[in-house]
Write a protein that holds these residues in place. Structure first.
Motif, PDB file in Angstrom:
ATOM      1  N   ALA A  70       0.844  -1.209   0.000  1.00 62.04           N
ATOM      2  CA  ALA A  70       0.000   0.000   0.000  1.00 62.04           C
ATOM      3  C   ALA A  70       0.873   1.250   0.000  1.00 62.04           C
ATOM      4  O   ALA A  70       0.594   2.205  -0.744  1.00 62.04           O
ATOM      5  CB  ALA A  70      -0.920  -0.017   1.216  1.00 62.04           C
ATOM      6  N   ALA A  71       1.937   1.251   0.799  1.00 61.52           N
ATOM      7  CA  ALA A  71       2.844   2.405   0.843  1.00 61.52           C
ATOM      8  C   ALA A  71       3.528   2.598  -0.504  1.00 61.52           C
ATOM      9  O   ALA A  71       3.681   3.726  -0.981  1.00 61.52           O
ATOM     10  CB  ALA A  71       3.883   2.213   1.946  1.00 61.52           C
ATOM     11  N   PHE A  72       3.923   1.504  -1.130  1.00 60.33           N
ATOM     12  CA  PHE A  72       4.576   1.599  -2.444  1.00 60.33           C
ATOM     13  C   PHE A  72       3.626   2.180  -3.485  1.00 60.33           C
ATOM     14  O   PHE A  72       4.013   3.057  -4.266  1.00 60.33           O
ATOM     15  CB  PHE A  72       5.073   0.217  -2.881  1.00 60.33           C
ATOM     16  CG  PHE A  72       5.645   0.217  -4.264  1.00 60.33           C
ATOM     17  CD1 PHE A  72       6.938   0.649  -4.490  1.00 60.33           C
ATOM     18  CD2 PHE A  72       4.883  -0.197  -5.350  1.00 60.33           C
ATOM     19  CE1 PHE A  72       7.470   0.670  -5.765  1.00 60.33           C
ATOM     20  CE2 PHE A  72       5.403  -0.176  -6.630  1.00 60.33           C
ATOM     21  CZ  PHE A  72       6.697   0.256  -6.837  1.00 60.33           C
ATOM     22  N   LYS A  80      10.502   9.060  -7.039  1.00 61.20           N
ATOM     23  CA  LYS A  80      10.944   8.413  -8.278  1.00 61.20           C
ATOM     24  C   LYS A  80      12.235   7.629  -8.103  1.00 61.20           C
ATOM     25  O   LYS A  80      12.542   6.758  -8.909  1.00 61.20           O
ATOM     26  CB  LYS A  80      11.139   9.467  -9.376  1.00 61.20           C
ATOM     27  CG  LYS A  80       9.870  10.200  -9.729  1.00 61.20           C
ATOM     28  CD  LYS A  80       8.793   9.267 -10.237  1.00 61.20           C
ATOM     29  CE  LYS A  80       7.503  10.011 -10.523  1.00 61.20           C
ATOM     30  NZ  LYS A  80       6.356   9.114 -10.615  1.00 61.20           N
ATOM     31  N   SER A  81      13.011   7.919  -7.044  1.00 60.28           N
ATOM     32  CA  SER A  81      14.292   7.226  -6.895  1.00 60.28           C
ATOM     33  C   SER A  81      14.106   5.903  -6.141  1.00 60.28           C
ATOM     34  O   SER A  81      13.275   5.792  -5.238  1.00 60.28           O
ATOM     35  CB  SER A  81      15.298   8.100  -6.150  1.00 60.28           C
ATOM     36  OG  SER A  81      15.006   8.137  -4.777  1.00 60.28           O
ATOM     37  N   TYR A  82      14.901   4.922  -6.553  1.00 60.89           N
ATOM     38  CA  TYR A  82      14.856   3.605  -5.933  1.00 60.89           C
ATOM     39  C   TYR A  82      15.288   3.676  -4.467  1.00 60.89           C
ATOM     40  O   TYR A  82      14.651   3.088  -3.592  1.00 60.89           O
ATOM     41  CB  TYR A  82      15.766   2.642  -6.709  1.00 60.89           C
ATOM     42  CG  TYR A  82      15.825   1.257  -6.134  1.00 60.89           C
ATOM     43  CD1 TYR A  82      14.797   0.353  -6.349  1.00 60.89           C
ATOM     44  CD2 TYR A  82      16.923   0.847  -5.383  1.00 60.89           C
ATOM     45  CE1 TYR A  82      14.852  -0.917  -5.813  1.00 60.89           C
ATOM     46  CE2 TYR A  82      16.986  -0.424  -4.851  1.00 60.89           C
ATOM     47  CZ  TYR A  82      15.944  -1.306  -5.073  1.00 60.89           C
ATOM     48  OH  TYR A  82      16.002  -2.554  -4.537  1.00 60.89           O
ATOM     49  N   ALA A  83      16.360   4.442  -4.185  1.00 60.81           N
ATOM     50  CA  ALA A  83      16.861   4.567  -2.817  1.00 60.81           C
ATOM     51  C   ALA A  83      15.837   5.254  -1.916  1.00 60.81           C
ATOM     52  O   ALA A  83      15.650   4.863  -0.759  1.00 60.81           O
ATOM     53  CB  ALA A  83      18.177   5.342  -2.805  1.00 60.81           C
ATOM     54  N   GLY A  84      15.171   6.262  -2.440  1.00 58.13           N
ATOM     55  CA  GLY A  84      14.144   6.952  -1.657  1.00 58.13           C
ATOM     56  C   GLY A  84      12.985   6.026  -1.319  1.00 58.13           C
ATOM     57  O   GLY A  84      12.471   6.027  -0.202  1.00 58.13           O
ATOM     58  N   MET A  85      12.586   5.216  -2.302  1.00 56.03           N
ATOM     59  CA  MET A  85      11.479   4.280  -2.072  1.00 56.03           C
ATOM     60  C   MET A  85      11.870   3.227  -1.037  1.00 56.03           C
ATOM     61  O   MET A  85      11.090   2.906  -0.135  1.00 56.03           O
ATOM     62  CB  MET A  85      11.091   3.616  -3.393  1.00 56.03           C
ATOM     63  CG  MET A  85       9.892   2.715  -3.301  1.00 56.03           C
ATOM     64  SD  MET A  85       8.378   3.591  -2.895  1.00 56.03           S
ATOM     65  CE  MET A  85       8.013   4.340  -4.464  1.00 56.03           C
ATOM     66  N   MET A  86      13.074   2.694  -1.157  1.00 62.69           N
ATOM     67  CA  MET A  86      13.522   1.681  -0.198  1.00 62.69           C
ATOM     68  C   MET A  86      13.659   2.276   1.204  1.00 62.69           C
ATOM     69  O   MET A  86      13.340   1.617   2.200  1.00 62.69           O
ATOM     70  CB  MET A  86      14.861   1.071  -0.647  1.00 62.69           C
ATOM     71  CG  MET A  86      14.747   0.157  -1.836  1.00 62.69           C
ATOM     72  SD  MET A  86      13.697  -1.259  -1.503  1.00 62.69           S
ATOM     73  CE  MET A  86      12.305  -0.906  -2.555  1.00 62.69           C
ATOM     74  N   SER A  87      14.110   3.526   1.293  1.00 63.75           N
ATOM     75  CA  SER A  87      14.218   4.189   2.595  1.00 63.75           C
ATOM     76  C   SER A  87      12.845   4.357   3.217  1.00 63.75           C
ATOM     77  O   SER A  87      12.659   4.130   4.420  1.00 63.75           O
ATOM     78  CB  SER A  87      14.883   5.551   2.450  1.00 63.75           C
ATOM     79  OG  SER A  87      16.174   5.413   1.939  1.00 63.75           O
ATOM     80  N   LEU A  88      11.876   4.758   2.408  1.00 64.96           N
ATOM     81  CA  LEU A  88      10.515   4.917   2.914  1.00 64.96           C
ATOM     82  C   LEU A  88       9.950   3.581   3.400  1.00 64.96           C
ATOM     83  O   LEU A  88       9.385   3.501   4.500  1.00 64.96           O
ATOM     84  CB  LEU A  88       9.599   5.489   1.821  1.00 64.96           C
ATOM     85  CG  LEU A  88       8.132   5.582   2.227  1.00 64.96           C
ATOM     86  CD1 LEU A  88       7.914   6.789   3.112  1.00 64.96           C
ATOM     87  CD2 LEU A  88       7.235   5.612   1.018  1.00 64.96           C
ATOM     88  N   ILE A  89      10.123   2.541   2.610  1.00 66.95           N
ATOM     89  CA  ILE A  89       9.589   1.224   2.970  1.00 66.95           C
ATOM     90  C   ILE A  89      10.262   0.712   4.250  1.00 66.95           C
ATOM     91  O   ILE A  89       9.596   0.216   5.164  1.00 66.95           O
ATOM     92  CB  ILE A  89       9.805   0.223   1.809  1.00 66.95           C
ATOM     93  CG1 ILE A  89       9.070   0.688   0.556  1.00 66.95           C
ATOM     94  CG2 ILE A  89       9.403  -1.187   2.208  1.00 66.95           C
ATOM     95  CD1 ILE A  89       7.592   0.592   0.563  1.00 66.95           C
ATOM     96  N   ALA A  93       8.511   0.099   7.895  1.00 64.81           N
ATOM     97  CA  ALA A  93       8.568  -1.219   8.541  1.00 64.81           C
ATOM     98  C   ALA A  93       9.013  -1.089   9.990  1.00 64.81           C
ATOM     99  O   ALA A  93       8.481  -1.759  10.880  1.00 64.81           O
ATOM    100  CB  ALA A  93       9.512  -2.145   7.778  1.00 64.81           C
ATOM    101  N   VAL A  94       9.969  -0.208  10.249  1.00 67.10           N
ATOM    102  CA  VAL A  94      10.442   0.003  11.626  1.00 67.10           C
ATOM    103  C   VAL A  94       9.372   0.707  12.458  1.00 67.10           C
ATOM    104  O   VAL A  94       9.063   0.291  13.572  1.00 67.10           O
ATOM    105  CB  VAL A  94      11.761   0.806  11.632  1.00 67.10           C
ATOM    106  CG1 VAL A  94      12.134   1.227  13.038  1.00 67.10           C
ATOM    107  CG2 VAL A  94      12.874  -0.011  11.004  1.00 67.10           C
ATOM    108  N   LEU A  95       8.787   1.768  11.897  1.00 71.35           N
ATOM    109  CA  LEU A  95       7.800   2.542  12.655  1.00 71.35           C
ATOM    110  C   LEU A  95       6.548   1.732  12.977  1.00 71.35           C
ATOM    111  O   LEU A  95       5.941   1.911  14.027  1.00 71.35           O
ATOM    112  CB  LEU A  95       7.421   3.809  11.887  1.00 71.35           C
ATOM    113  CG  LEU A  95       8.483   4.897  11.836  1.00 71.35           C
ATOM    114  CD1 LEU A  95       8.010   6.051  10.970  1.00 71.35           C
ATOM    115  CD2 LEU A  95       8.823   5.388  13.239  1.00 71.35           C
ATOM    116  N   LEU A  96       6.160   0.841  12.077  1.00 75.37           N
ATOM    117  CA  LEU A  96       4.944   0.058  12.291  1.00 75.37           C
ATOM    118  C   LEU A  96       5.220  -1.272  12.988  1.00 75.37           C
ATOM    119  O   LEU A  96       4.299  -2.073  13.164  1.00 75.37           O
ATOM    120  CB  LEU A  96       4.246  -0.194  10.951  1.00 75.37           C
ATOM    121  CG  LEU A  96       3.667   1.051  10.269  1.00 75.37           C
ATOM    122  CD1 LEU A  96       3.161   0.705   8.886  1.00 75.37           C
ATOM    123  CD2 LEU A  96       2.555   1.653  11.105  1.00 75.37           C
TER     124      LEU A  96
END
Ligand SMILES: [Zn+2]
Length: 119
Positions: A70-72, A80-89, A93-96
């Motif tokens: 859902a976040a993705f 748009k950046s792969y690193a930004g998306m992985m950082s967000l995911i 995961a840590v926060l939830l």
């Protein structure tokens, strides 16, 4: 529907009054949620045997995957950046993590023990 609300409010599956978790935990402070051994209201034992909550890890995995998908889906419009998306995911995961820990155990308890309500 009331069981769904009881799961979210972390109420005892038997009496619907007592709280299953004594503390909610905080991933930012490295504190895990603490579970009551018995219900404070009706003395219902939550962990039936050693390893009772092993199966809740599968529930937690499903919850985490659903949240990350859902976040993705939402974030790919903005990031748009792969690193930004992985950082967000990874951050999500840590926060939830403590939320998923508590919710997966509640779902597990109600799956195996949720129809015993006497009231
Ligand atoms: Zn109870």
């Amino acid at each position: 529907m009331s069981q769904f609300i009881d799961i979210l409010e972390e109420k005892c599956p038997k009496c619907g009054v007592g709280k299953v978790f004594a503390t909610k935990g905080n991933p930012l402070l490295f504190r895990m949620p603490h579970m009551n051994a018995n219900c404070p209201n009706c003395n219902h034992k939550f962990e039936k045997e050693t390893g009772y909550f092993f199966g809740s890890m599968y529930v937690s995995y499903g919850l985490t995957v659903a949240e990350m998908i859902a976040a993705f889906i939402v974030a790919h419009f903005f990031i748009k950046s792969y690193a930004g998306m992985m950082s967000l995911i990874a951050g999500l995961a840590v926060l939830l993590s403590t939320f998923n820990f508590r919710l997966s155990r509640m779902i597990w308890i109600y799956m195996l023990d949720g129809k015993n309500r006497t009231v």
